[in-house]
Design a protein around this motif. Structure first.
Motif, PDB file in Angstrom:
ATOM      1  N   TRP A  60       0.866  -1.179   0.000  1.00  0.00           N
ATOM      2  CA  TRP A  60       0.000   0.000   0.000  1.00  0.00           C
ATOM      3  C   TRP A  60       0.904   1.231   0.000  1.00  0.00           C
ATOM      4  O   TRP A  60       1.763   1.383   0.874  1.00  0.00           O
ATOM      5  CB  TRP A  60      -0.905  -0.007   1.228  1.00  0.00           C
ATOM      6  CG  TRP A  60      -1.713   1.243   1.387  1.00  0.00           C
ATOM      7  CD1 TRP A  60      -1.535   2.219   2.312  1.00  0.00           C
ATOM      8  CD2 TRP A  60      -2.812   1.648   0.578  1.00  0.00           C
ATOM      9  NE1 TRP A  60      -2.457   3.219   2.145  1.00  0.00           N
ATOM     10  CE2 TRP A  60      -3.256   2.907   1.076  1.00  0.00           C
ATOM     11  CE3 TRP A  60      -3.474   1.099  -0.519  1.00  0.00           C
ATOM     12  CZ2 TRP A  60      -4.329   3.602   0.521  1.00  0.00           C
ATOM     13  CZ3 TRP A  60      -4.542   1.782  -1.077  1.00  0.00           C
ATOM     14  CH2 TRP A  60      -4.957   3.008  -0.560  1.00  0.00           C
ATOM     15  N   GLU A  92      -6.316  -5.466   1.061  1.00  0.00           N
ATOM     16  CA  GLU A  92      -5.639  -4.322   1.664  1.00  0.00           C
ATOM     17  C   GLU A  92      -6.038  -3.020   0.968  1.00  0.00           C
ATOM     18  O   GLU A  92      -6.309  -2.008   1.626  1.00  0.00           O
ATOM     19  CB  GLU A  92      -4.129  -4.516   1.585  1.00  0.00           C
ATOM     20  CG  GLU A  92      -3.337  -3.411   2.264  1.00  0.00           C
ATOM     21  CD  GLU A  92      -1.837  -3.622   2.156  1.00  0.00           C
ATOM     22  OE1 GLU A  92      -1.105  -3.116   3.016  1.00  0.00           O
ATOM     23  OE2 GLU A  92      -1.401  -4.304   1.205  1.00  0.00           O
ATOM     24  N   ASN A  96      -8.291   0.067   2.749  1.00  0.00           N
ATOM     25  CA  ASN A  96      -7.727   1.409   2.865  1.00  0.00           C
ATOM     26  C   ASN A  96      -8.590   2.442   2.149  1.00  0.00           C
ATOM     27  O   ASN A  96      -8.778   3.564   2.645  1.00  0.00           O
ATOM     28  CB  ASN A  96      -6.306   1.441   2.313  1.00  0.00           C
ATOM     29  CG  ASN A  96      -5.274   0.943   3.306  1.00  0.00           C
ATOM     30  OD1 ASN A  96      -4.937   1.621   4.273  1.00  0.00           O
ATOM     31  ND2 ASN A  96      -4.772  -0.257   3.084  1.00  0.00           N
ATOM     32  N   ARG A  99     -11.509   3.096   4.332  1.00  0.00           N
ATOM     33  CA  ARG A  99     -11.128   3.935   5.468  1.00  0.00           C
ATOM     34  C   ARG A  99     -11.083   5.401   5.069  1.00  0.00           C
ATOM     35  O   ARG A  99     -11.559   6.270   5.804  1.00  0.00           O
ATOM     36  CB  ARG A  99      -9.769   3.479   6.006  1.00  0.00           C
ATOM     37  CG  ARG A  99      -9.207   4.367   7.109  1.00  0.00           C
ATOM     38  CD  ARG A  99      -7.829   3.885   7.532  1.00  0.00           C
ATOM     39  NE  ARG A  99      -6.898   3.805   6.432  1.00  0.00           N
ATOM     40  CZ  ARG A  99      -6.240   4.852   5.929  1.00  0.00           C
ATOM     41  NH1 ARG A  99      -6.432   6.057   6.443  1.00  0.00           N
ATOM     42  NH2 ARG A  99      -5.408   4.688   4.914  1.00  0.00           N
TER      43      ARG A  99
END
Length: 250
Positions: A60, A92, A96, A99
C-alpha cells in the motif's frame, strides 16, 4: 695445502642457512573460486521463512510504509510470484479506500477507482476520485489529503455536476477552483503523488472539451509543479493538471 682442505675451509665460511620460502598459496576449492563472497539475501533463506517476512510487508503506497517494499517486489520473478500469492493485495487496497471514504461526512457519495500498473495487477499506480460538487466550498478536504499523501503516479479528481446546475460558481468551470483543492496541500508539504488532474466531468467529456492547452509553472513550498490548463472551444476551463518530475516515481 691440499686442494680438498682449502675447499673445505671455504665452504665452512659460507652460511648455508637461507630465509624460509613463503608458504605456497592455498589451493582454492572449486566452490570458493566460483562463488562470490557470501552475502545475506532474501532468496538465500528457506521459503517458509520468507513467508513470515512477507507478513510484515505491505505494498500500500501510504505515507507510513512509503515505497520501502516495492524494491523487493520488483527485484525478481520469484519474489514477485511469492508475494502475489501470499499477500492480500486486493483486500488491503479495498480496506484502505474504505477507510479514506469514511473520513468525510459525504463519503458515501464519493467513489474510488484504483488504477493498477501495466506491469502488475497488484501494484497500485493511481486512483480516480469522483466527487459530487454542490457548492464551491464543499471539497472533502480530509479525503483529498489522504489521497494526495499516497505515493502514486497519478490521481484523477473528477468533480461531478450537471451543466447549469450544481457546478462551481461563478463561472461554471475551473476558473474559480479554490487553492484548497490542491495547491494548499502542496504548500503544506502534504503531496507525494507525481501528477494530479482535476476536471469537471461533464465539461471534460463533452465534444470539444479538450482543445486548448496552456502550461504554467507553479512554485509553492519546495515542490515545483507545472500546471496545464485545458479549455474547450468556448474558453471553458475543463481540466487542470499538476505535474512534478521531482516527486515519487516508481
Amino acid at each position: 695445502m691440499p686442494t680438498t682442505t682449502v675447499l673445505q675451509r671455504f665452504l665452512s665460511t659460507l652460511s648455508l642457512s637461507a630465509p624460509p620460502l613463503p608458504a605456497p598459496p592455498a589451493v582454492a576449492t572449486m566452490d570458493e573460486t566460483t562463488r562470490a563472497p557470501h552475502r545475506a539475501s532474501l532468496l538465500g533463506i528457506p521459503p517458509e521463512l520468507r513467508l513470515h517476512i512477507y507478513d510484515c510487508m505491505s505494498l500500500w503506497p501510504g505515507p507510513e510504509a512509503g515505497t520501502q517494499w516495492i524494491g523487493a517486489y520488483c527485484a525478481c520473478r520469484t519474489l514477485c510470484r511469492e508475494m502475489q500469492a501470499h499477500l492480500p493485495f486486493e483486500r488491503e487496497i479495498a480496506s484502505n479506500l474504505e477507510r479514506m471514504r469514511g473520513q468525510h461526512e459525504m463519503g458515501d457519495a464519493i467513489s474510488f477507482s484504483p488504477i493498477f500498473s501495466l506491469w502488475s495487477s497488484c501494484f497500485l499506480s493511481g486512483i480516480i476520485l469522483t466527487i459530487p460538487i454542490r457548492h464551491h466550498d464543499m471539497y472533502p478536504t480530509s479525503v483529498l489529503q489522504s489521497v494526495y499523501e499516497l505515493y502514486l503516479n497519478h490521481v484523477m479528481v473528477k468533480l461531478q455536476g450537471t451543466m447549469g446546475v450544481d457546478v462551481l460558481p461563478p463561472y461554471g468551470d475551473l476558473k474559480s477552483l479554490d487553492r484548497q483543492a490542491f495547491m494548499g496541500y502542496v504548500a503544506s508539504g502534504k503531496v507525494n503523488c507525481k501528477r494530479v488532474t482535476i476536471s469537471i466531468e461533464y465539461l471534460a467529456n463533452a465534444d470539444g472539451g479538450r482543445e486548448k492547452f496552456t502550461d504554467l509553472d507553479n512554485f509553492e513550498g519546495n515542490i515545483p509543479y507545472t500546471l496545464t490548463i485545458v479549455q474547450d472551444s468556448r474558453g471553458k476551463q475543463t481540466e487542470k493538471s499538476f505535474f512534478s518530475p521531482s516527486r515519487f516515481r516508481p
